[in-house]
Scaffold this motif. Structure first.
Motif, PDB file in Angstrom:
ATOM      1  N   ILE A  43      -4.121   2.695 -10.636  1.00 36.68           N
ATOM      2  CA  ILE A  43      -2.868   3.439 -10.472  1.00 36.68           C
ATOM      3  C   ILE A  43      -1.757   2.418 -10.262  1.00 36.68           C
ATOM      4  O   ILE A  43      -1.771   1.665  -9.285  1.00 36.68           O
ATOM      5  CB  ILE A  43      -2.949   4.407  -9.272  1.00 36.68           C
ATOM      6  N   LYS A  44      -0.819   2.380 -11.196  1.00 37.02           N
ATOM      7  CA  LYS A  44       0.284   1.417 -11.099  1.00 37.02           C
ATOM      8  C   LYS A  44       1.415   1.951 -10.230  1.00 37.02           C
ATOM      9  O   LYS A  44       2.088   1.187  -9.543  1.00 37.02           O
ATOM     10  CB  LYS A  44       0.820   1.085 -12.501  1.00 37.02           C
ATOM     11  N   SER A  45       1.627   3.277 -10.284  1.00 41.81           N
ATOM     12  CA  SER A  45       2.655   3.858  -9.435  1.00 41.81           C
ATOM     13  C   SER A  45       2.359   5.336  -9.219  1.00 41.81           C
ATOM     14  O   SER A  45       1.644   5.969 -10.000  1.00 41.81           O
ATOM     15  CB  SER A  45       4.057   3.677 -10.027  1.00 41.81           C
ATOM     16  N   GLN A  82       1.015   6.938 -12.699  1.00 44.99           N
ATOM     17  CA  GLN A  82       1.016   6.076 -13.882  1.00 44.99           C
ATOM     18  C   GLN A  82      -0.241   5.211 -13.788  1.00 44.99           C
ATOM     19  O   GLN A  82      -0.380   4.398 -12.870  1.00 44.99           O
ATOM     20  CB  GLN A  82       2.282   5.213 -13.935  1.00 44.99           C
ATOM     21  N   ILE A  83      -1.158   5.433 -14.739  1.00 44.00           N
ATOM     22  CA  ILE A  83      -2.469   4.776 -14.703  1.00 44.00           C
ATOM     23  C   ILE A  83      -2.610   3.852 -15.900  1.00 44.00           C
ATOM     24  O   ILE A  83      -2.297   4.239 -17.040  1.00 44.00           O
ATOM     25  CB  ILE A  83      -3.601   5.835 -14.697  1.00 44.00           C
ATOM     26  N   SER A  84      -3.055   2.630 -15.653  1.00 47.14           N
ATOM     27  CA  SER A  84      -3.259   1.667 -16.732  1.00 47.14           C
ATOM     28  C   SER A  84      -4.358   0.693 -16.320  1.00 47.14           C
ATOM     29  O   SER A  84      -4.391   0.227 -15.176  1.00 47.14           O
ATOM     30  CB  SER A  84      -1.953   0.906 -17.009  1.00 47.14           C
ATOM     31  N   ALA A 128       0.845  -1.196   0.000  1.00 49.53           N
ATOM     32  CA  ALA A 128       0.000   0.000   0.000  1.00 49.53           C
ATOM     33  C   ALA A 128       0.878   1.242   0.000  1.00 49.53           C
ATOM     34  O   ALA A 128       1.843   1.327   0.763  1.00 49.53           O
ATOM     35  CB  ALA A 128      -0.917   0.007   1.219  1.00 49.53           C
ATOM     36  N   VAL A 129       0.543   2.184  -0.856  1.00 54.13           N
ATOM     37  CA  VAL A 129       1.223   3.479  -0.884  1.00 54.13           C
ATOM     38  C   VAL A 129       0.253   4.519  -0.331  1.00 54.13           C
ATOM     39  O   VAL A 129      -0.846   4.696  -0.867  1.00 54.13           O
ATOM     40  CB  VAL A 129       1.660   3.869  -2.315  1.00 54.13           C
ATOM     41  N   ILE A 130       0.653   5.170   0.756  1.00 54.39           N
ATOM     42  CA  ILE A 130      -0.195   6.170   1.410  1.00 54.39           C
ATOM     43  C   ILE A 130       0.356   7.552   1.105  1.00 54.39           C
ATOM     44  O   ILE A 130       1.533   7.832   1.369  1.00 54.39           O
ATOM     45  CB  ILE A 130      -0.252   5.946   2.934  1.00 54.39           C
ATOM     46  N   ILE A 131      -0.497   8.409   0.561  1.00 53.79           N
ATOM     47  CA  ILE A 131      -0.090   9.781   0.250  1.00 53.79           C
ATOM     48  C   ILE A 131      -0.597  10.691   1.357  1.00 53.79           C
ATOM     49  O   ILE A 131      -1.803  10.855   1.535  1.00 53.79           O
ATOM     50  CB  ILE A 131      -0.655  10.229  -1.109  1.00 53.79           C
ATOM     51  N   GLY A 132       0.327  11.269   2.107  1.00 53.59           N
ATOM     52  CA  GLY A 132      -0.043  12.195   3.173  1.00 53.59           C
ATOM     53  C   GLY A 132       0.293  11.651   4.547  1.00 53.59           C
ATOM     54  O   GLY A 132      -0.098  10.528   4.885  1.00 53.59           O
ATOM     55  N   GLY A 171       2.746   0.291  -6.252  1.00 48.93           N
ATOM     56  CA  GLY A 171       1.986  -0.354  -5.195  1.00 48.93           C
ATOM     57  C   GLY A 171       0.739  -1.026  -5.719  1.00 48.93           C
ATOM     58  O   GLY A 171       0.267  -0.736  -6.825  1.00 48.93           O
ATOM     59  N   ASP A 172       0.194  -1.954  -4.925  1.00 45.24           N
ATOM     60  CA  ASP A 172      -1.050  -2.640  -5.282  1.00 45.24           C
ATOM     61  C   ASP A 172      -2.274  -1.811  -4.906  1.00 45.24           C
ATOM     62  O   ASP A 172      -3.341  -1.953  -5.499  1.00 45.24           O
ATOM     63  CB  ASP A 172      -1.121  -3.990  -4.548  1.00 45.24           C
ATOM     64  N   LEU A 173      -2.120  -0.955  -3.886  1.00 44.69           N
ATOM     65  CA  LEU A 173      -3.227  -0.163  -3.367  1.00 44.69           C
ATOM     66  C   LEU A 173      -2.705   1.239  -3.069  1.00 44.69           C
ATOM     67  O   LEU A 173      -1.622   1.392  -2.505  1.00 44.69           O
ATOM     68  CB  LEU A 173      -3.765  -0.804  -2.079  1.00 44.69           C
ATOM     69  N   ILE A 174      -3.475   2.245  -3.453  1.00 47.30           N
ATOM     70  CA  ILE A 174      -3.099   3.638  -3.187  1.00 47.30           C
ATOM     71  C   ILE A 174      -4.126   4.236  -2.239  1.00 47.30           C
ATOM     72  O   ILE A 174      -5.334   4.132  -2.473  1.00 47.30           O
ATOM     73  CB  ILE A 174      -3.056   4.470  -4.493  1.00 47.30           C
TER      74      ILE A 174
END
Length: 418
Positions: free
Chosen positions: A234-236, A228-230, A7-11, A246-249
């Motif tokens: 969101i892929k990255s 990066q969206i595909s 998981a990538v957490i922004i903030g 990440g698998d989850l944003i």
């Protein structure tokens, strides 16, 4: 525990840290990225109040008339900086549309449950090893000086009782009895026994320590520049420090949520409501209970041997300027309620400020994006960030794991304005 994914957490505010905590607990690998150094987010300098009492959203009947009365006075509790900024105008129109009694009645039980869940999670967290963040369950006093404010507060208090919250109406003598060390100049108070408070700095330090000690990666001073969206995912996350896959944003980001979401092709309206606070020693005339000074809209919280005074809601574009008129408004209100306190206007370097992320309808954003299937949005909590942090983090983990949610989030659709 099995590896659930990355998981990538922004903030790195309370929503980001709480999400990281609960995701790590449930087996996720976590990378948390923040544009700053985690020292200046809104949650750290706030009043530290846990508030089931705040079941009425900011967008409520009467707020527009109060706002118009206050908006041209730079010392008032609520100030809209005059601007032709389209985002402010658009937000204001949405706010006006939402400020109805129907909105309040619909939202109240959902917000109550959200806050009560969070309070219970704070109690659980305080029992965990390594966590001692000054949690105290003394309730919060809504102190009022005028008959009109008293009538309004008592009416809200009775509504709270109907919702099952523990609330008591106090005369001025009863309030003085529970604040024996300091003289009060009030007509009375509504005491929300259901509320609590904590020391935000300790909470943040301990959450961050836990995240790092349990394998979480924390990347600071890294600004998100795109995605990066595909295939509808969101892929990255593209940052000034490189791409993070990440698998989850999880998109938190506080008052920067509109810019973060725009980069992903989403529209999530938030206006930054700037607030100010400062600390004074809680010495000779000791304050026991946290309080809200109703007419002044100022929060008073004893914490860590001091008292934090905070308040004002200044709606304007994000900026780093300290408006001393706003701070003077807070200082001038204090002796009106506590006549023995002669608080000086603090020096600029002792004034903290932060931006509350305010949605137009006063309700948070929480849930999966329909457009980007691996994106969870958690933001727009306004003045209730600290109060709703653990519940948000726990439900982010439940969403991630596709398990039953601890509270109903149907009103918090993050794409309701798309």
């Amino acid at each position: 525990m099995k590896d659930t994914g990355k998981a990538v957490i922004i903030g790195g505010g309370i929503m980001g840290l709480a999400s990281a905590y609960y995701l790590l607990k449930s087996g996720w690998k976590v990378t948390l990225v923040d544009k700053g150094d985690l020292s200046d987010n809104c949650s750290q300098g706030n009043a530290g109040m846990i508030v089931p009492s705040h079941f009425i959203p900011l967008a409520a009947p009467g707020m527009i008339s109060k706002g118009i009365k206050w908006m041209f006075n730079s010392r008032s509790p609520f100030y809209v900086k005059p601007s032709l900024d389209f985002s402010l105008i658009s937000w204001g129109l949405k706010f006006m549309k939402s400020a109805t009694q129907a909105n309040v009645e619909r939202a109240a039980p959902f917000l109550r449950d959200y806050h009560l869940l969070s309070k219970q999670l704070y109690e659980d967290l305080a029992k965990e090893e390594g966590f001692d963040f000054g949690l105290e369950k003394k309730g919060i006093l809504m102190l009022y000086k005028t008959e009109k404010a008293g009538e309004e507060e008592i009416h809200v208090g009775k509504d709270a009782q109907k919702l099952g919250l523990d609330v008591e109406m106090l005369s001025k003598e009863q309030v003085q009895d529970i604040e024996p060390d300091i003289k009060l100049d009030v007509l009375g108070a509504v005491h929300y026994h259901c509320d609590a408070h904590l020391y935000p700095y300790a909470l943040f330090t301990q959450l961050l320590k836990y995240i790092k000690a349990n394998g979480g990666e924390v990347i600071t001073n890294a600004e998100v520049t795109g995605y990066q969206i595909s295939g509808g995912e969101i892929k990255s996350v593209e940052t000034s420090h490189g791409n993070i896959g990440g698998d989850l944003i999880i998109m938190t980001g506080g008052s920067w949520l509109p810019q973060l979401s725009k980069l992903a092709g989403l529209s999530i309206p938030v206006m930054p409501g700037k607030g100010y606070s400062f600390m004074e020693p809680n010495a000779e005339h000791k304050i026991v209970h946290p309080a809200l000074l109703i007419e002044a809209r100022v929060a008073v919280t004893p914490m860590n041997g001091h008292v934090r005074f905070g308040g004002t809601m200044e709606l304007a574009a994000l900026n780093n300027q300290i408006n001393m008129n706003r701070v003077e408004g807070i200082v001038n209100s204090i002796p009106q309620y506590y006549p023995e306190l002669n608080v000086e206007v603090p020096a600029k370097e002792k004034i903290w400020y932060g931006f509350r992320p305010c949605s137009p309808d006063g309700l948070p954003y929480l849930g999966y994006s329909k457009k980007l299937k691996n994106l969870i949005v958690a933001g727009g909590h306004g003045m209730m960030g600290i109060s709703l942090g653990p519940a948000t983090g726990k439900m982010v983990a439940e969403l991630a794991n596709r398990t039953a949610l601890s509270a109903n989030i149907k009103l918090y659709n993050p794409e309701r304005y798309n």
